[in-house]
Design a protein around this motif. Structure first.
Motif, short mmCIF file in Angstrom:
data_model
loop_
_atom_site.label_atom_id
_atom_site.label_comp_id
_atom_site.label_asym_id
_atom_site.label_seq_id
_atom_site.Cartn_x
_atom_site.Cartn_y
_atom_site.Cartn_z
N UNK A 132 0.77 -1.24 0.06
CA UNK A 132 0.04 -0.06 0.12
C UNK A 132 0.90 1.08 0.02
N UNK A 133 0.45 2.45 0.00
CA UNK A 133 1.05 3.39 -0.05
C UNK A 133 0.99 4.38 1.16
N UNK A 134 0.42 3.51 2.39
CA UNK A 134 0.38 3.91 3.62
C UNK A 134 1.76 4.03 4.32
N UNK A 135 2.74 3.73 3.86
CA UNK A 135 3.99 3.91 4.65
C UNK A 135 4.29 2.67 5.26
N UNK A 136 3.77 1.59 5.05
CA UNK A 136 3.95 0.56 5.82
C UNK A 136 5.19 -0.25 5.56
N UNK A 137 6.04 -0.85 6.37
CA UNK A 137 7.38 -1.56 6.15
C UNK A 137 7.03 -2.67 5.06
N UNK A 138 7.85 -2.35 4.17
CA UNK A 138 7.77 -3.41 2.95
C UNK A 138 9.31 -3.87 2.45
N UNK A 139 9.46 -4.92 1.75
CA UNK A 139 10.75 -5.40 1.17
C UNK A 139 10.75 -4.69 -0.23
N UNK A 140 11.78 -4.28 -0.69
CA UNK A 140 12.27 -3.94 -2.17
C UNK A 140 13.14 -5.09 -2.78
N UNK A 141 12.82 -5.11 -3.98
CA UNK A 141 13.42 -6.19 -4.53
C UNK A 141 14.12 -5.60 -6.07
N UNK A 142 15.43 -5.72 -6.31
CA UNK A 142 16.26 -5.36 -7.28
C UNK A 142 16.58 -6.65 -8.18
N UNK A 143 15.78 -6.74 -9.40
CA UNK A 143 16.20 -8.03 -10.01
C UNK A 143 16.65 -7.57 -11.69
N UNK A 144 17.08 -6.51 -11.74
CA UNK A 144 17.68 -6.22 -13.06
C UNK A 144 19.02 -6.32 -13.40
N UNK A 145 19.64 -7.03 -12.45
CA UNK A 145 21.03 -7.13 -12.54
C UNK A 145 21.22 -8.65 -12.97
N UNK A 146 21.72 -8.74 -14.15
CA UNK A 146 22.03 -10.43 -14.63
C UNK A 146 22.67 -11.27 -13.77
N UNK A 147 21.61 -12.22 -13.23
CA UNK A 147 22.13 -13.27 -12.57
C UNK A 147 22.08 -13.29 -11.04
N UNK A 148 21.82 -11.98 -10.58
CA UNK A 148 21.48 -11.64 -9.07
C UNK A 148 20.29 -10.95 -8.84
N UNK A 149 19.80 -11.19 -7.71
CA UNK A 149 18.53 -10.36 -7.04
C UNK A 149 18.96 -9.78 -5.57
N UNK A 150 18.47 -8.63 -5.47
CA UNK A 150 18.94 -7.85 -4.17
C UNK A 150 17.39 -7.84 -3.48
#
Length: 61
Positions: free
Chosen positions: A11-29
């Motif tokens: 949601x856009x309520x500022x709740x704590x969330x995880x973020x994912x970066x999957x645009x780097x070849x072979x890796x996910x952050x």
């Protein structure tokens, strides 16, 4: 450079969330959206896909 995104289910309520970066070849952050300069968990794309598939299987139970 990592491009971070949150789940569309976050949601856009500022709740704590995880973020994912999957645009780097072979890796996910993965990081906490509230601590942008904090630690990042890094895994391979293959391990990430297995993790997500496991979550989906659990959700169907």
């Amino acid at each position: 450079m990592a491009q971070w995104r949150k789940s569309s289910r976050s949601g856009s309520n500022g709740a704590q969330c995880v973020e994912v970066a999957d645009n780097i070849s072979g890796w996910v952050g993965v990081r906490d959206s509230k601590v942008l300069d904090g630690p990042v968990v890094v895994t391979t794309t293959s391990e990430w896909r297995s993790f997500v598939a496991g979550l989906k299987r659990q959700a169907l139970r």
